[in-house]
Write a protein that holds these residues in place. Structure first.
Motif, PDB file in Angstrom:
ATOM      1  N   THR A  72       3.220   3.567   2.671  1.00 25.92           N
ATOM      2  CA  THR A  72       3.068   2.784   1.455  1.00 25.92           C
ATOM      3  C   THR A  72       2.613   3.708   0.338  1.00 25.92           C
ATOM      4  N   THR A  74       0.331   3.622  -3.467  1.00 23.35           N
ATOM      5  CA  THR A  74      -0.459   2.883  -4.450  1.00 23.35           C
ATOM      6  C   THR A  74      -0.251   3.449  -5.852  1.00 23.35           C
ATOM      7  N   HIS A 319       4.283  -5.984  -8.306  1.00 23.17           N
ATOM      8  CA  HIS A 319       3.372  -6.109  -7.158  1.00 23.17           C
ATOM      9  C   HIS A 319       3.934  -7.089  -6.134  1.00 23.17           C
ATOM     10  N   LYS A 320       4.483  -8.180  -6.612  1.00 25.21           N
ATOM     11  CA  LYS A 320       5.082  -9.180  -5.721  1.00 25.21           C
ATOM     12  C   LYS A 320       6.220  -8.574  -4.909  1.00 25.21           C
ATOM     13  N   THR A 323       5.019  -6.117  -2.183  1.00 32.45           N
ATOM     14  CA  THR A 323       4.234  -6.659  -1.074  1.00 32.45           C
ATOM     15  C   THR A 323       4.943  -7.789  -0.332  1.00 32.45           C
ATOM     16  N   SER A 324       6.200  -8.030  -0.650  1.00 32.56           N
ATOM     17  CA  SER A 324       6.958  -9.075   0.047  1.00 32.56           C
ATOM     18  C   SER A 324       8.269  -8.488   0.574  1.00 32.56           C
TER      19      SER A 324
END
Length: 343
Positions: A72, A74, A319-320, A323-324
């Motif tokens: 991942t 950030t 962000h959505k 993270t989906s």
């Protein structure tokens, strides 16, 4: 020399490891790792002890390596066209306020509306393995640019300027409605010769604004004089250049609708240099409602395009998507408001 002295002597020539920090602080490597990632699971005393060791040893957190281990990232890449344009400063404020809530680090790039700069910035961000990109594209962005990012499965949100012929996540404004509101306002005040100045004609936002400009005229039963439509770079200098074209027009307009507030500021400067009083000899309306519109003279009537909200919506949408598991593309279109500032 051994122990801490050896570590300090080598600090300039190699990266201090997290294990060395752990040994120095008297904690496990796992604990040191949690502190480096700002975890809330560690007590304040332990956290302070590890942070002090990091400071003494000169430890620098290798975020890229950590991202590779966890698969991942950030880090978020944000690409805008002009950092000097207050509209983008407002947009960035909205982006940062939202991304900070999620703990993201922002990597900012500016293209100055250059395709080559945009390609280089995207390449650099991909090389640094950003977890997602918010792109305010240049006027002539190609579909290949967007497809390159989509093909390597990195979430992207396009903001401000929509790209035709390609499906992307997008956050922007109903520019056609905004231009229609601004032009109708001038027509209702009795102006029948209105110029449209500024912006790149190859840009989707220019085409959406010009559509609203024509719609307002059509609704009022008034023809548009195409000789009063002048495109230019979307900058203050572009506004100065564009207004020179219509100053000496044989049938000069009585009002000007500007592509943006930055264009309007340039138009005001250009008119004054020519001995023409803005707001009296020629009425001006802008687009964006940047903070300076309240203090410029005369105060500028303009269309609010809510740049902070666009930035916040773009950040939340990215962000959505990060993270989906959904690949469904979403469009968020804000509605404009006309802000009247009559003398």
């Amino acid at each position: 020399m051994n122990g801490l002295g050896e570590i300090m002597s080598n600090k300039q020539s190699r990266r201090v490891t997290l294990m060395e920090v752990a040994n120095h602080a008297g904690v496990s490597r796992a604990t040191a790792s949690l502190v480096a990632r700002n975890s809330t699971k560690i007590s304040n005393d332990t956290k302070e002890k590890v942070l002090q060791s990091m400071k003494e040893l000169g430890y620098v957190y290798d975020r890229i390596a950590a991202n590779l281990r966890s698969q991942t990232s950030t880090t978020i890449g944000i690409i805008i066209t002009d950092v000097a344009n207050t509209f983008f400063s407002e947009l960035l404020l909205g982006v940062h306020q939202e991304l900070e809530k999620f703990g993201y680090t922002v990597f900012l790039g500016t293209t100055f509306d250059s395709v080559d700069n945009q390609v280089k910035l995207i390449s650099t961000m991909l090389e640094h393995r950003v977890g997602g990109i918010i792109l305010c594209p240049v006027s002539s962005t190609s579909t290949e640019t967007i497809e390159r990012v989509q093909n390597i499965d990195i979430p992207m949100v396009v903001a401000v300027r929509e790209l035709p012929f390609i499906e992307t996540n997008y956050v922007g404004l109903n520019y056609t409605q905004g231009a229609k509101k601004a032009t109708s306002y001038l027509l209702e005040k009795g102006h029948t010769r209105i110029a449209f100045l500024g912006g790149r004609s190859e840009s989707s936002t220019w085409h959406e604004r010009i559509e609203g400009f024509y719609q307002a005229h059509q609704n009022a039963g008034i023809n548009v004089d195409s000789s009063l439509i002048v495109d230019s770079s979307p900058t203050r200098e572009g506004g100065i250049e564009a207004v020179q074209t219509i100053i000496n027009h044989p049938n000069r307009p009585t009002a000007i609708f500007c592509f943006s507030d930055m264009i309007a500021f340039g138009v005001i400067i250009g008119l004054r240099k020519a001995g023409i009083t803005p707001g009296e000899d020629i009425e001006i309306v802008g687009f964006d409602n940047v903070p300076e519109t309240e203090i410029v003279y005369p105060p500028l009537t303009t269309v609010s395009s809510f740049p902070q909200q666009i930035g916040a919506e773009a950040a939340n949408l990215l962000h959505k998507k990060m993270t989906s598991d959904t690949n469904e593309k979403e469009r968020i279109i804000l509605q404009p408001e006309l802000v009247k500032r009559d003398k």
